[in-house]
Design a protein around this motif. Structure first.
Motif, PDB file in Angstrom:
ATOM      1  N   PRO A  94      15.102 -10.289 -15.820  1.00 65.76           N
ATOM      2  CA  PRO A  94      15.301  -9.045 -16.673  1.00 65.76           C
ATOM      3  C   PRO A  94      15.220  -9.177 -18.024  1.00 65.76           C
ATOM      4  N   ALA A  95      15.513 -10.333 -18.649  1.00 61.82           N
ATOM      5  CA  ALA A  95      15.633 -10.437 -19.893  1.00 61.82           C
ATOM      6  C   ALA A  95      14.402 -10.993 -20.370  1.00 61.82           C
ATOM      7  N   ALA A  96      13.339 -11.728 -19.549  1.00 63.04           N
ATOM      8  CA  ALA A  96      12.030 -11.924 -19.968  1.00 63.04           C
ATOM      9  C   ALA A  96      11.169 -12.098 -18.935  1.00 63.04           C
ATOM     10  N   PRO A  97      10.833 -10.801 -18.324  1.00 65.59           N
ATOM     11  CA  PRO A  97       9.836 -10.709 -17.262  1.00 65.59           C
ATOM     12  C   PRO A  97       8.473 -11.159 -17.561  1.00 65.59           C
ATOM     13  N   THR A  98       7.847 -11.787 -16.737  1.00 64.84           N
ATOM     14  CA  THR A  98       6.652 -12.218 -17.072  1.00 64.84           C
ATOM     15  C   THR A  98       5.375 -12.002 -15.839  1.00 64.84           C
ATOM     16  N   ILE A  99       4.266 -12.004 -16.196  1.00 61.14           N
ATOM     17  CA  ILE A  99       3.393 -11.813 -15.426  1.00 61.14           C
ATOM     18  C   ILE A  99       2.013 -12.626 -15.642  1.00 61.14           C
ATOM     19  N   THR A 100       1.444 -13.388 -14.715  1.00 55.12           N
ATOM     20  CA  THR A 100       0.290 -14.285 -14.930  1.00 55.12           C
ATOM     21  C   THR A 100      -0.772 -13.872 -13.736  1.00 55.12           C
ATOM     22  N   VAL A 101      -1.972 -13.959 -14.226  1.00 58.36           N
ATOM     23  CA  VAL A 101      -3.223 -13.848 -13.269  1.00 58.36           C
ATOM     24  C   VAL A 101      -3.939 -15.059 -13.257  1.00 58.36           C
ATOM     25  N   ASP A 102      -4.224 -15.767 -12.232  1.00 59.33           N
ATOM     26  CA  ASP A 102      -4.733 -17.146 -12.128  1.00 59.33           C
ATOM     27  C   ASP A 102      -4.328 -17.958 -13.054  1.00 59.33           C
ATOM     28  N   GLY A 103      -2.935 -17.827 -13.207  1.00 57.35           N
ATOM     29  CA  GLY A 103      -2.392 -18.919 -14.365  1.00 57.35           C
ATOM     30  C   GLY A 103      -2.614 -18.247 -15.563  1.00 57.35           C
ATOM     31  N   GLU A 104      -3.110 -17.422 -15.919  1.00 53.39           N
ATOM     32  CA  GLU A 104      -3.151 -16.823 -17.284  1.00 53.39           C
ATOM     33  C   GLU A 104      -2.115 -15.705 -17.578  1.00 53.39           C
ATOM     34  N   ASP A 105      -1.425 -15.817 -18.753  1.00 52.76           N
ATOM     35  CA  ASP A 105      -0.595 -14.917 -19.236  1.00 52.76           C
ATOM     36  C   ASP A 105      -1.310 -13.385 -19.567  1.00 52.76           C
TER      37      ASP A 105
END
Ligand SMILES: Nc1ncnc2c1ncn2[C@@H]1O[C@H](COP(=O)(O)OP(=O)(O)OP(=O)(O)O)[C@@H](O)[C@H]1O
Ligand SMILES: Nc1ccn([C@H]2C[C@H](O)[C@@H](COP(=O)(O)O)O2)c(=O)n1
Length: 238
Positions: free
Chosen positions: A88-99
């Motif tokens: 929750p302090a740094a949620p991330t999301i990548t698509v095919d390895g890309e931010d």
């Protein structure tokens, strides 16, 4: 051997049971802000399911898919690899390895996400992903979206449905989008909510057993405290 068993049993007795919290509601009601803060405060994981629908929409737009063509969207639904980080302090999301954290917030994605997320094949794919993430959360997780309490995690320990007047939600959004016109923001927000509530497959809806919290006249801090109290009560009762 018996020491190991006793140690494990003692640990199981003292460790808090995993708690699953579903937070749903229309756009701008405070789901993301509240969910992140509650998860951080209670040491739980956090999942922004809207970000996943935005990510798949972004991929479709980048890959020349006509997002108004449900058959084309359905055929492509299984292709992108979407990975969500649940801190929750740094949620991330990548698509095919890309931010993808930045690009999924553009106006173009926002205006197309309701069409893509209405396609049943998209929902099946993303729902499966969400369930696997929730199942892997050892301490527990706060999952926020539109259909978490009704469809994704119908057995969640606690379901919250956040609401707020369209005026309050538009004012909050206008505060974020500096210089944006309040009436236009309100209109766009209502249009997206109408699309999300009226689709056939798992529309935005309050689960029968959800606790409804009207945040119109509450500060964000008050909403966070209210939800933390509800989660702690559930945890104590487990
Ligand atoms: N109770 C509140 N009082 C005032 N501002 C709030 C409150 N709750 C949230 N906000 C602010 O409103 C804005 C929208 O909140 P947030 O992104 O958490 O909503 P959301 O329900 O997740 O929206 P969306 O579904 O569109 O992602 C943020 O700028 C947030 O700081
Ligand atoms: N569980 C969910 C979460 C989101 N969506 C769709 C509908 C929203 O308009 C869009 C973007 O969500 P936001 O980032 O604004 O929370 O994603 C959905 O259908 N189901």
């Amino acid at each position: 051997m018996s020491t190991t068993v006793e140690t494990v049993s003692a640990a199981a007795r003292t460790a808090p049971a995993a708690v699953i919290v579903a937070i749903d509601g229309p756009s701008g009601t405070g789901k993301s802000s509240t969910s992140k803060a509650v998860a951080a405060k209670l040491g739980l994981s956090y999942l922004d399911t809207g970000a996943q629908y935005r990510a798949i929409t972004w991929w479709m737009l980048n890959n020349g898919i006509d997002v108004q063509d449900a058959v084309e969207v359905a055929t492509a639904a299984g292709k992108p690899v979407i990975v969500s980080g649940t801190d929750p302090a740094a949620p991330t999301i990548t698509v095919d390895g890309e931010d993808a954290a930045g690009p999924i917030r553009t106006q173009e994605v926002t205006s197309k996400v309701s069409a893509v997320s209405a396609v049943p094949e998209v929902r099946a794919r993303i729902t499966e992903l969400q369930r696997s993430i929730a199942a892997a959360a050892e301490i527990g997780i706060v999952v926020e979206g539109r259909d978490i309490g009704t469809t994704v995690l119908p057995d969640a320990d606690l379901k919250i449905f956040l609401t707020a007047s369209p005026e309050a939600r538009a004012a909050r959004r206008s505060g974020e989008l500096k210089g944006s016109d309040l009436a236009t923001t309100k209109e766009a927000l209502i249009k997206r909510d109408t699309a999300d509530s009226s689709r056939k497959t798992s529309p935005l809806a309050k689960a029968d057993d959800a606790v409804e919290v009207d945040t119109t006249d509450l500060t964000l801090q008050q909403v966070i405290e209210c939800v933390v109290t509800l989660v702690e009560e559930k945890r104590a009762a487990k």
